[in-house]
Design a protein around this motif. Structure first.
Motif, PDB file in Angstrom:
ATOM      1  N   VAL A  70     -65.598  13.908  23.835  1.00 34.00           N
ATOM      2  CA  VAL A  70     -64.170  13.639  23.660  1.00 34.00           C
ATOM      3  C   VAL A  70     -63.425  14.965  23.594  1.00 34.00           C
ATOM      4  O   VAL A  70     -63.964  15.987  23.150  1.00 34.00           O
ATOM      5  CB  VAL A  70     -63.895  12.820  22.378  1.00 34.00           C
ATOM      6  N   LEU A  71     -62.181  14.948  24.037  1.00 33.04           N
ATOM      7  CA  LEU A  71     -61.311  16.120  23.975  1.00 33.04           C
ATOM      8  C   LEU A  71     -60.552  16.090  22.652  1.00 33.04           C
ATOM      9  O   LEU A  71     -59.830  15.139  22.365  1.00 33.04           O
ATOM     10  CB  LEU A  71     -60.340  16.120  25.153  1.00 33.04           C
ATOM     11  N   ILE A  72     -60.741  17.111  21.822  1.00 29.86           N
ATOM     12  CA  ILE A  72     -60.109  17.176  20.506  1.00 29.86           C
ATOM     13  C   ILE A  72     -58.751  17.869  20.630  1.00 29.86           C
ATOM     14  O   ILE A  72     -58.668  19.045  21.010  1.00 29.86           O
ATOM     15  CB  ILE A  72     -60.997  17.932  19.500  1.00 29.86           C
ATOM     16  N   TYR A 119     -66.147  17.814  22.916  1.00 31.41           N
ATOM     17  CA  TYR A 119     -67.249  17.769  21.964  1.00 31.41           C
ATOM     18  C   TYR A 119     -67.894  16.387  21.918  1.00 31.41           C
ATOM     19  O   TYR A 119     -67.251  15.373  22.191  1.00 31.41           O
ATOM     20  CB  TYR A 119     -66.764  18.147  20.558  1.00 31.41           C
ATOM     21  N   THR A 120     -69.184  16.393  21.517  1.00 22.32           N
ATOM     22  CA  THR A 120     -69.924  15.152  21.284  1.00 22.32           C
ATOM     23  C   THR A 120     -70.260  15.055  19.799  1.00 22.32           C
ATOM     24  O   THR A 120     -69.950  15.945  19.009  1.00 22.32           O
ATOM     25  CB  THR A 120     -71.218  15.114  22.111  1.00 22.32           C
ATOM     26  N   GLN A 121     -70.953  13.976  19.447  1.00 24.80           N
ATOM     27  CA  GLN A 121     -71.327  13.769  18.046  1.00 24.80           C
ATOM     28  C   GLN A 121     -72.149  14.934  17.513  1.00 24.80           C
ATOM     29  O   GLN A 121     -71.953  15.368  16.371  1.00 24.80           O
ATOM     30  CB  GLN A 121     -72.130  12.477  17.906  1.00 24.80           C
ATOM     31  N   SER A 122     -73.090  15.458  18.309  1.00 25.51           N
ATOM     32  CA  SER A 122     -73.954  16.526  17.823  1.00 25.51           C
ATOM     33  C   SER A 122     -73.149  17.766  17.458  1.00 25.51           C
ATOM     34  O   SER A 122     -73.443  18.435  16.456  1.00 25.51           O
ATOM     35  CB  SER A 122     -75.018  16.872  18.870  1.00 25.51           C
ATOM     36  N   TYR A 135     -65.601  11.891   8.364  1.00 27.84           N
ATOM     37  CA  TYR A 135     -64.682  12.234   9.447  1.00 27.84           C
ATOM     38  C   TYR A 135     -64.492  11.049  10.372  1.00 27.84           C
ATOM     39  O   TYR A 135     -65.323  10.136  10.428  1.00 27.84           O
ATOM     40  CB  TYR A 135     -65.191  13.442  10.239  1.00 27.84           C
ATOM     41  N   GLN A 136     -63.398  11.082  11.085  1.00 27.44           N
ATOM     42  CA  GLN A 136     -63.080  10.063  12.078  1.00 27.44           C
ATOM     43  C   GLN A 136     -62.563  10.746  13.336  1.00 27.44           C
ATOM     44  O   GLN A 136     -61.789  11.703  13.258  1.00 27.44           O
ATOM     45  CB  GLN A 136     -62.014   9.085  11.559  1.00 27.44           C
ATOM     46  N   VAL A 137     -63.007  10.249  14.466  1.00 30.71           N
ATOM     47  CA  VAL A 137     -62.491  10.696  15.758  1.00 30.71           C
ATOM     48  C   VAL A 137     -61.624   9.564  16.284  1.00 30.71           C
ATOM     49  O   VAL A 137     -62.129   8.527  16.725  1.00 30.71           O
ATOM     50  CB  VAL A 137     -63.626  11.020  16.742  1.00 30.71           C
ATOM     51  N   LYS A 138     -60.299   9.744  16.211  1.00 32.78           N
ATOM     52  CA  LYS A 138     -59.360   8.688  16.580  1.00 32.78           C
ATOM     53  C   LYS A 138     -58.579   9.085  17.823  1.00 32.78           C
ATOM     54  O   LYS A 138     -58.237  10.252  18.010  1.00 32.78           O
ATOM     55  CB  LYS A 138     -58.370   8.423  15.436  1.00 32.78           C
TER      56      LYS A 138
END
Length: 764
Positions: free
Chosen positions: A355-357, A385-388, A408-411
């Motif tokens: 995902v693009l942060i 970035y990925t989960q790792s 944390y949350q990736v929204k």
């Protein structure tokens, strides 16, 4: 009037029939619901049944579950296929989540030291001591469970990207519900809205193992305590046909089946919910119980998961005719063949999709702490970035030891771009809960050289991010020690420390004929130094120390040695220390390197000419081919010094513990006591360790010691006059610390020495 009313009814009916004809409205079809019971790892059998149902073409309109059933059911409702569920459950390192594991490579020096020396560490606050009205006590501050929320909440958040917000569960790809238990009221709580990750986490919070989840004033734990097979919930959701999959056993329970905590808890759940369970079983049109014999609630290894999924699939095939009738009834009610349909997009799994942060927000910390954390976390706005990657950052945050929970949350970004959400762009939101500032530690040890030892430790403000900290350690044993350290931590700069050390050593010194002389050595030392705040794997210290050193010999042995060697001395010592350590474990590492270099320059304050330099080094590498059972461990140790007649500055070696009686003492397999060497000392060593079963290890060890003097005409000639040492060690990695037994031998220059050594507990 009645005629008018009748005409209105006829007209309305006529219009409804015309509308139905024009829009070709299909008749309502039968809705299928699946209920999944709890069972820990054994719940993987649910996946096999779901897989067979999909192959049969049976649609799933509702899913309800409890505990492990809520996890698998929730993920299935989010759009994960049975094959994806198998890979997820079987591929996860569940021990890391269940054990709340932190990678050693991301730990601070304080955390590493506690992990490798303390049997017990209990965080606490002094609030109850200073506030008379406080209801907080030391007992109330003990952890509520073995595992806190953060690891599992983060895992579920990673799997539920796109469905982390508060929402109606009917809007998921498949409508979903799960059950938890409110510890305050003792009542059942059914989640049909809210946060999906939070609902799943609450439903599987086994009391004592996973910490409770607080939601709207409720304290929620495993739903299996009140409703482990929620078919009634499925009925309320609107299911016409209920397919129930339960993990249970028809085997008669005996005392041998109640030996472990998971077994006892599973039986407790069975006994407390037996009446409701029978009622829910009666609601099922199909009731399936896969064979899970031979597996436990914690059988999460990939082989076990694959086998359990296979057993679930095999059991489902036995219901082929019943599934066919369900399929026919659903198709007949719809008037056509019905297939599985998702009513919303599948959840995104950032373990496989990057995902693009767009932004990073940290809550629960100050602005200065945020800047340090973001810099150390190695995530940058605008990166993919990925989960790792994200989990590595969270490990670094947790490794500081300053935060109790980090979630944390990736929204998906809520910024509007031309009246549309930014697709594929996400915000990272991190929530930090500060840890209790103080910690009490306890260590226990026994070995055949020193006997029993007890370590007591208190760290005041140790878990604060910065500021003043105080640490006190007392070792109670045949050779007692005390350490008092004050540190001012400035995260943007370094740690500034002042320490006092006292050691009272009793040991046997081996003479050339390997006959021992009993020595009593005691030291008072004050030091001040600057060290790094938190560098991953690398640590440094620069400072000075002042020490007072004294020696005593038994009166019958004074004639053996010139007493001038053992006179009292006082030393002023500048020093520099460099350490690198990226080992994956303190005692049974499989990979990594540990290296240390320490330089000291000693000034004898009682002798103007007394100036002595020494340089010590140590190196270990752990190599495990293919991550298998064999580990090769090459090692090098050495200490080079200028000539000194002060015994505490001599080169010493012997035993398995580095620095056991003297700070510069080097380990040597073959001798259990302390021996001295000439001006310069080097030891070459190689161990080969075999993990032959579970946590059992067998290690073959060989080392060679040679000593030489810089003033000799040919220092290399001493290579052939060194000392050989070899040993065989058995070790068991117990939860109380390593247990080991070593048989060893040393020989060279006409001398042969045999011995044995036993130890239990962590080294301190």
């Amino acid at each position: 009037m009645k005629k008018i009313y009748l005409l209105v009814l006829i007209l309305a009916a006529s219009l409804m029939l015309q509308a139905q004809t024009k829009t070709n409205i299909e008749p309502p079809r039968l809705k299928v619901g699946v209920v999944l019971g709890g069972g820990g790892a054994k719940g993987a059998a649910h996946i096999g049944v779901l897989k067979y149902m999909e192959e049969m073409g049976i649609p799933v309109d509702y899913v309800a579950g409890t505990s492990m059933g809520s996890i698998l059911g929730g993920l299935y409702a989010l759009g994960y296929s049975p094959d994806q569920l198998t890979q997820l459950i079987g591929g996860m390192d569940w021990s890391a989540y269940i054990g709340n594991k932190i990678d050693r490579s991301t730990m601070s020096n304080e955390m590493r030291l506690r992990q490798s020396t303390m049997l017990l560490n209990v965080p606490f606050s002094l609030q109850s001591l200073f506030d008379r009205n406080s209801k907080v006590s030391f007992i109330s501050q003990l952890p509520s469970a073995y595992v806190n929320n953060s690891s599992l909440i983060n895992l579920f958040n990673d799997l539920c990207v796109g469905y982390q917000e508060e929402m109606d569960f009917n809007k998921l790809p498949i409508p979903f519900a799960c059950v938890a238990t409110d510890m305050i009221s003792g009542k059942e709580v059914v989640f049909r809205s809210g946060s999906v990750p939070t609902a799943m986490r609450a439903s599987m919070a086994i009391p004592g193992v996973f910490s409770p989840v607080e939601v709207d004033g409720m304290v929620l734990v495993d739903g299996g305590l009140v409703n482990n097979f929620p078919a009634d919930v499925l009925k309320e959701m609107g299911a016409d046909i209920i397919i129930g999959i339960e993990i249970t056993s028809n085997k008669d329970v005996t005392a041998d089946d109640l030996k472990s905590l998971p077994q006892v808890f599973a039986r407790l759940v069975t006994n407390s919910t037996s009446a409701k369970r029978e009622e829910n079983r009666a609601l099922c049109d199909l009731y399936i119980v896969p064979d899970v014999s031979g597996y436990g609630m914690l059988s999460f290894n990939p082989q076990a998961i694959d086998s359990l999924v296979g057993r679930g699939y095999k059991k489902a095939t036995e219901f082929h005719e019943q599934f066919m009738r369900v399929k026919q009834a659903v198709d007949h009610s719809a008037g056509h063949s019905v297939v599985k349909t998702l009513h919303a997009p599948k959840a995104k799994n950032i373990a496989v999709d990057s995902v693009l942060i767009r932004s990073i927000t940290i809550n629960g910390t100050s602005d200065s702490q945020n800047s340090w954390l973001i810099r150390k976390g190695r995530l940058k706005v605008g990166g993919q970035y990925t989960q790792s990657n994200i989990e590595k950052t969270m490990q670094i945050f947790r490794g500081t030891g300053c935060f109790d929970e980090i979630t944390y949350q990736v929204k998906q970004s809520d910024s509007l771009h031309q009246n549309r959400l930014l697709e594929g762009v996400y915000d990272l939101k991190v929530n930090m809960k500060p840890a209790k500032p103080h910690v009490f530690g306890l260590g226990l040890r026994y070995d055949t050289e020193e006997g029993a030892a007890l370590l007591l430790n208190v760290g005041l403000n140790e878990k604060k991010f910065g500021g003043s900290k105080f640490n006190a350690s007392i070792k109670l044993s045949y050779s007692p020690r005390i350490n008092l350290t004050y540190t001012y931590a400035a995260p943007a700069l370094a740690n500034f420390s002042v320490a006092y050390d006292y050691r009272d050593e009793h040991f046997k010194w081996m003479l050339d004929n390997y006959k021992g002389v009993n020595i009593h050595y005691y030291q008072h030392k004050v030091s001040g130094y600057i060290s790094q705040f938190h560098l991953l794997n690398l640590s440094t210290a620069v400072g000075v120390s002042y020490s007072s050193n004294s020696f005593d010999l038994a009166s019958t042995e004074e004639s053996l040695i010139d007493s001038i060697i053992f006179r009292q001395n006082r030393l002023f010592t500048p020093f520099v220390t460099l350490k690198y350590d990226n080992l994956d474990d303190s005692y049974f590492a499989k990979r990594g390197i540990s290296a240390q270099l320490k330089a000291q320059y000693h000034f004898d304050t009682k002798d103007r000419e007394g100036r002595y330099f020494d340089l010590g080094y140590a190196f270990q590498a752990y190599i495990t081919p293919n991550n298998g059972k064999w580990t090769i461990i090459p090692q090098f140790y050495g200490r080079h010094r200028s000539i000194s007649w002060l015994f505490n500055l001599w080169n010493t070696f012997g035993g398995e513990i580095t620095g056991r009686h003297f700070e510069g003492q080097l380990p040597f397999i073959g001798l259990a006591s302390v021996a001295d060497a000439n001006e310069n000392l080097d030891i070459l060593r190689c161990d080969v360790r075999y993990n032959f079963y579970g946590k059992h290890y067998l290690t073959a060890m060989y080392n060679y010691m040679f000593q030489w003097s810089s003033w000799e005409a040919n220092p290399l000639a001493t290579l052939s006059n060194g000392l050989h040492g070899a040993g065989i060690k058995y070790a068991y990695n117990s939860f109380l610390g390593p247990v080991s037994f070593t048989a060893h031998w040393a020989g060279g220059s006409g001398v042969s020495h045999f011995g044995a050594y036993f130890s239990f507990g962590y080294t301190f």
